[in-house]
Design a protein around this motif. Structure first.
Motif, PDB file in Angstrom:
ATOM      1  N   MET A  25      73.331 -32.864 -36.211  1.00  0.00           N
ATOM      2  CA  MET A  25      72.208 -33.204 -35.576  1.00  0.00           C
ATOM      3  C   MET A  25      71.160 -32.186 -35.152  1.00  0.00           C
ATOM      4  O   MET A  25      70.042 -32.437 -35.247  1.00  0.00           O
ATOM      5  N   LEU A  30      67.265 -31.900 -33.749  1.00  0.00           N
ATOM      6  CA  LEU A  30      67.340 -31.499 -32.557  1.00  0.00           C
ATOM      7  C   LEU A  30      66.635 -30.290 -32.119  1.00  0.00           C
ATOM      8  O   LEU A  30      65.950 -29.956 -31.261  1.00  0.00           O
ATOM      9  N   THR A 112      68.008 -33.193 -22.781  1.00  0.00           N
ATOM     10  CA  THR A 112      68.254 -33.433 -23.949  1.00  0.00           C
ATOM     11  C   THR A 112      69.589 -33.961 -24.600  1.00  0.00           C
ATOM     12  O   THR A 112      70.481 -33.516 -24.375  1.00  0.00           O
ATOM     13  N   CYS A 113      69.483 -35.262 -25.003  1.00  0.00           N
ATOM     14  CA  CYS A 113      70.482 -35.936 -25.203  1.00  0.00           C
ATOM     15  C   CYS A 113      71.782 -36.054 -24.007  1.00  0.00           C
ATOM     16  O   CYS A 113      72.729 -35.623 -24.502  1.00  0.00           O
ATOM     17  N   ILE A 141      64.249 -35.920 -24.306  1.00  0.00           N
ATOM     18  CA  ILE A 141      64.696 -36.222 -25.730  1.00  0.00           C
ATOM     19  C   ILE A 141      66.056 -36.925 -25.556  1.00  0.00           C
ATOM     20  O   ILE A 141      67.066 -36.192 -25.468  1.00  0.00           O
ATOM     21  N   GLU A 142      65.912 -38.177 -25.994  1.00  0.00           N
ATOM     22  CA  GLU A 142      67.439 -39.189 -25.987  1.00  0.00           C
ATOM     23  C   GLU A 142      67.672 -39.808 -27.248  1.00  0.00           C
ATOM     24  O   GLU A 142      66.453 -40.219 -27.743  1.00  0.00           O
ATOM     25  N   HIS A 143      68.875 -40.079 -27.522  1.00  0.00           N
ATOM     26  CA  HIS A 143      68.892 -41.288 -28.745  1.00  0.00           C
ATOM     27  C   HIS A 143      69.460 -42.429 -28.191  1.00  0.00           C
ATOM     28  O   HIS A 143      70.001 -42.416 -27.013  1.00  0.00           O
ATOM     29  N   LYS A 192      63.015 -39.478 -34.766  1.00  0.00           N
ATOM     30  CA  LYS A 192      63.983 -39.761 -35.814  1.00  0.00           C
ATOM     31  C   LYS A 192      64.369 -41.374 -36.236  1.00  0.00           C
ATOM     32  O   LYS A 192      65.130 -41.771 -35.322  1.00  0.00           O
ATOM     33  N   LEU A 196      66.250 -41.682 -32.315  1.00  0.00           N
ATOM     34  CA  LEU A 196      65.609 -40.431 -31.446  1.00  0.00           C
ATOM     35  C   LEU A 196      64.449 -40.307 -31.043  1.00  0.00           C
ATOM     36  O   LEU A 196      63.543 -40.788 -31.753  1.00  0.00           O
TER      37      LEU A 196
END
Length: 206
Positions: A25, A30, A112-113, A141-143, A192, A196
């Motif tokens: 990833m 990322l 981030t995530c 920044i998260e999925h 993404k 994402l």
């Protein structure tokens, strides 16, 4: 054993291999977005879920960074990176769901995530709202789970594997959780596909 302790132990267990597990990833997208987010940080900054410290090398030198994580083993890795990259960062063992900071402590909060693994994400998001200044900025920044029927189903199927392996829920609906936490001024950008996302929250106490 409660859910918090279970997740903490999973991240302690995965800490030595975590960077390797996330490398695909990282290579795909990322790393690029980590560096982009760092450019937007200013003033007194809080990183939630610093993990092994992947963001540390990108911290600008003109900000004051406090970074927390609820896994002591992950923090050990972050401390190593802060030494390697000679970055001044205050690393604290702390649960995002019950932060010990006073209200309105930070100009910026970023993740981030992270909110795939916070056991009670809405509670954690409310804590971010409390400790960030009203005129500050929250950058994430998260999925999250895809709305594509086939991809979303696959994420549901594989979620128990990732959850038990190292504590991450890959099928969370993080934007919905942000709204449940009481945020309304939310800018969402797909990075993404629809999995994402960059999420920016601002002026949320006005």
């Amino acid at each position: 054993m409660d859910i918090n302790e279970k997740i903490r132990k999973r991240y302690d267990r995965a800490s030595s291999l975590y960077d390797i597990l996330e490398q695909p990833m990282e290579i795909m997208t990322l790393k690029r977005w980590r560096t982009e987010v760092m450019k937007e940080l200013q003033g007194d900054v809080l990183e939630i879920g610093v993990g092994t410290g992947k963001n540390i090398q990108y911290y600008p030198d003109n900000i004051n960074v406090t970074a927390i994580d609820f896994s002591e083993k992950m923090l050990e890795k972050a401390r190593e990176k802060s030494d390697i990259y000679n970055k001044k960062v205050k690393l604290i063992h702390m649960d995002a769901q019950n932060m010990e900071f006073p209200d309105n402590s930070f100009d910026c909060v970023f993740t981030t995530c992270v909110f795939c693994s916070v056991p009670d994400p809405v509670k954690g998001l409310k804590e971010i709202k409390r400790v960030c200044k009203g005129d500050g900025k929250i950058i994430m920044i998260e999925h999250e789970r895809s709305e594509n029927r086939a991809i979303g189903l696959l994420m549901d199927i594989f979620n128990p594997l990732t959850l038990n392996l190292y504590g991450a829920n890959i099928n969370r609906r993080t934007v919905d959780n942000i709204k449940k936490a009481g945020f309304t001024k939310i800018d969402v950008t797909n990075l993404k596909s629809d999995i994402l996302k960059k999420i920016v929250i601002h002026n949320f106490k006005n």
